[in-house]
Design an enzyme around this catalytic site. Structure first.
Site, mmCIF file in Angstrom:
data_model
loop_
_atom_site.group_PDB
_atom_site.id
_atom_site.type_symbol
_atom_site.label_atom_id
_atom_site.label_comp_id
_atom_site.label_asym_id
_atom_site.label_seq_id
_atom_site.Cartn_x
_atom_site.Cartn_y
_atom_site.Cartn_z
ATOM 1 N N ASP A 1 0.804 -1.228 0.000
ATOM 2 C CA ASP A 1 0.000 0.000 0.000
ATOM 3 C C ASP A 1 0.832 1.271 0.000
ATOM 4 O O ASP A 1 0.376 2.317 -0.435
ATOM 5 C CB ASP A 1 -0.947 0.015 1.208
ATOM 6 N N ASP B 1 6.185 0.340 2.739
ATOM 7 C CA ASP B 1 6.608 -0.866 3.440
ATOM 8 C C ASP B 1 6.225 -2.098 2.625
ATOM 9 O O ASP B 1 5.841 -1.986 1.455
ATOM 10 C CB ASP B 1 6.013 -0.914 4.853
#
Length: 537
Positions: free
Chosen positions: A133, A136
């Site tokens: 998203d 990360d």
């Protein structure tokens, strides 16, 4: 998802903190830059759309004068022309840099490689694919589903002006929906997250190298999650419209898979999703949101009756100036209002009134206290990555302006009346700010314009590519790259970062994740906006 490697402190100063030029002395407590008293620099006078006014009392005339002055100042624009189609191309390309799983032969972001190829193996399912998203390596189902819904809405409303980029936008949706079909394969179950966020955020490593826990989290009837289930249903339903004529059987599969479960997943899975994606707003809005998209996709009476019956119970009119992965209220009202404005659904009139209220809450000079404008004219809402609010709210402004135009209507705001053209101008001002018409003369889209962020908070972008550095870079070894003042070695073209603070100052620094991290749900509504303005500028 915003994160710092553990034991790494956020610096109090940055050598790359850009501040608007100003001689005004006061400072905000958390800002290394002074507040700006003169921020427009070289400006040009743009014609403003007339705002109709009834006969006003002296007090009303004063208020109207203030309103018009605020709108006038906001719409003063820096004299520059933007290549919206180039920005559109890049905003879609960004999604290829966020791909998880086995990459296809036509992958255009060449510094990425296959990653997370065993996702789901711990539960005996193939959960590979989908998107990371943000910066990360976690796959959070809630924001991924919202991203899919907004990408689909962008194509539904603005696909006809995307030109050759339409095929790439459709591919971006399908990369997400292929994954959403995998996570909904078991009846009564939705796999809502892959990866342990705390383990992931303890490391700074490439997705191709990651050896952190790939724990799988699910919702079911014993562990309900109406918020993420409702958003997943919305995503599948919206995408089914995208594929209705392009791939009817795939469209039918998407629509048939849409389902919901009552209860909030941030309650049943609190330890896994909080504080990263807690649904603090509750699950009620996602139930209406899912039903609204299912109604639009299927035209089934059961969804219409559900919306009407639960309008009050599920608080359709609450927090009307919010729209994002956590709060769908404004989006619900704008989406449903189209049917009212098209003369097809008077029984949804309350939703149009809510949508009008949302529009009024954004207008400068009379906006809601929760909606601020920076000195440079950027919409600003406290908390988290601000550009997600800018792009999502601006998307609704343009979508609603189109619905109003087709019905020859304007938005009544007390003694004021905002035309569709004004709504489009307000949204265009936000897009232009992102692309460089701002006090810093900086584009907040990587790879667009002459000056853009160089040190974005993104693991894959900030670490050497596998081609440049074939050896594994272990968990803590990546901290050297996180802390370096050098620019990121891999340019994540099209990534739009969280953006400047309320004073228009921007830290081009990885540790300032709220400002320097890109997310898929910033770009998804921007795709629709750039498509519209590429044809109407």
């Amino acid at each position: 998802m915003p994160s710092l490697p553990q034991n790494v402190k956020k610096p109090t100063e940055s050598r790359h903190f850009f501040c608007p030029k100003s001689s005004f002395p006061p400072r905000l407590e958390d800002s290394p830059c002074p507040l700006s008293s003169s921020i427009y620099g070289h400006i040009t006078h743009n014609s403003l759309t007339p705002i109709s006014v009834a006969r006003l009392s002296p007090a009303g005339a004063t208020a109207m004068s203030s309103f018009r002055a605020a709108v006038f100042l906001l719409l003063l624009a820096v004299a520059s022309a933007h290549d919206y189609h180039d920005a559109l191309r890049k905003s879609i390309l960004f999604f290829e840099g966020q791909r998880s799983g086995k990459l296809p032969p036509d992958q255009r972001v060449k510094w990425r490689r296959d990653s997370a190829l065993r996702d789901g193996s711990t539960v005996g399912r193939d959960l590979t694919g989908g998107y990371y998203d943000a910066g990360d390596n976690i796959k959070f189902g809630f924001p991924m589903a919202f991203t899919t819904t907004l990408l689909s809405w962008s194509i539904i409303d603005f696909g006809r002006t995307m030109g050759p980029e339409l095929k790439n936008a459709v591919k971006a949706v399908r990369w997400a929906t292929d994954y959403l079909l995998k996570v909904t394969v078991d009846p009564g179950v939705v796999y809502v997250q892959v990866g342990d966020a705390f383990s992931d955020h303890n490391c700074w490593e490439r997705p191709e190298d990651m050896d952190t826990l790939r724990t799988v989290y699910k919702i079911d009837r014993d562990h309900p999650g109406s918020d993420v289930a409702g958003e997943t249903a919305a995503a599948l339903a919206a995408a089914s419209i995208v594929f209705r004529s392009r791939d009817p059987s795939y469209s039918a599969l998407l629509l048939n898979r849409a389902d919901t479960h009552r209860g909030a997943y941030s309650s049943s899975l609190h330890a896994a999703v909080c504080p990263f994606y807690c649904d603090v707003n509750g699950y009620q809005d996602e139930l209406l949101w899912g039903a609204a998209w299912l109604h639009k996709a299927s035209r089934r009476r059961v969804y219409r009756e559900y919306i009407i019956k639960n309008e009050v119970v599920l608080h359709a009119g609450d927090t009307i100036n919010e729209f994002g992965w956590d709060n769908k209220h404004a989006g619900i009202n704008v989406l449903i209002s189209k049917e009212v404005l098209m003369g097809r659904a008077d029984y949804f009139e309350n939703f149009k009134q809510n949508a009008d209220g949302f529009i009024c809450s954004l207008l400068p000079g009379i906006s809601h206290p929760q909606v601020q404008y920076s000195p440079g004219g950027l919409i600003f809402k406290a908390g988290g990555s601000n550009m997600q609010h800018v792009t999502s709210l601006s998307f609704l402004l343009v979508a609603y302006s189109n619905y109003l135009s087709h019905s020859n209507k304007a938005v009544p705001c007390g003694s004021h009346s905002a035309s569709p053209a004004l709504l489009r101008q307000l949204a265009k001002r936000q897009v232009d700010y992102i692309l460089g018409d701002n006090p810093l003369r900086m584009s907040y889209m990587v790879g667009y314009g002459e000056r853009y962020p160089q040190r974005i908070h993104h693991r894959g972008s900030s670490l050497p590519s596998v081609k440049a550095h074939p050896a594994r870079i272990h968990c803590k070894e990546g901290s050297l790259y996180f802390l370096t003042p050098n620019p990121n070695p891999n340019r994540l073209v099209g990534a739009v970062v969280g953006g400047p603070n309320v004073t228009d100052a921007f830290p081009d620094s990885r540790p300032y994740f709220q400002e320097s991290e890109p997310t898929t749900y910033i770009n998804a509504p921007l795709v629709g906006l750039l498509s519209y303005f590429s044809a109407h500028s």
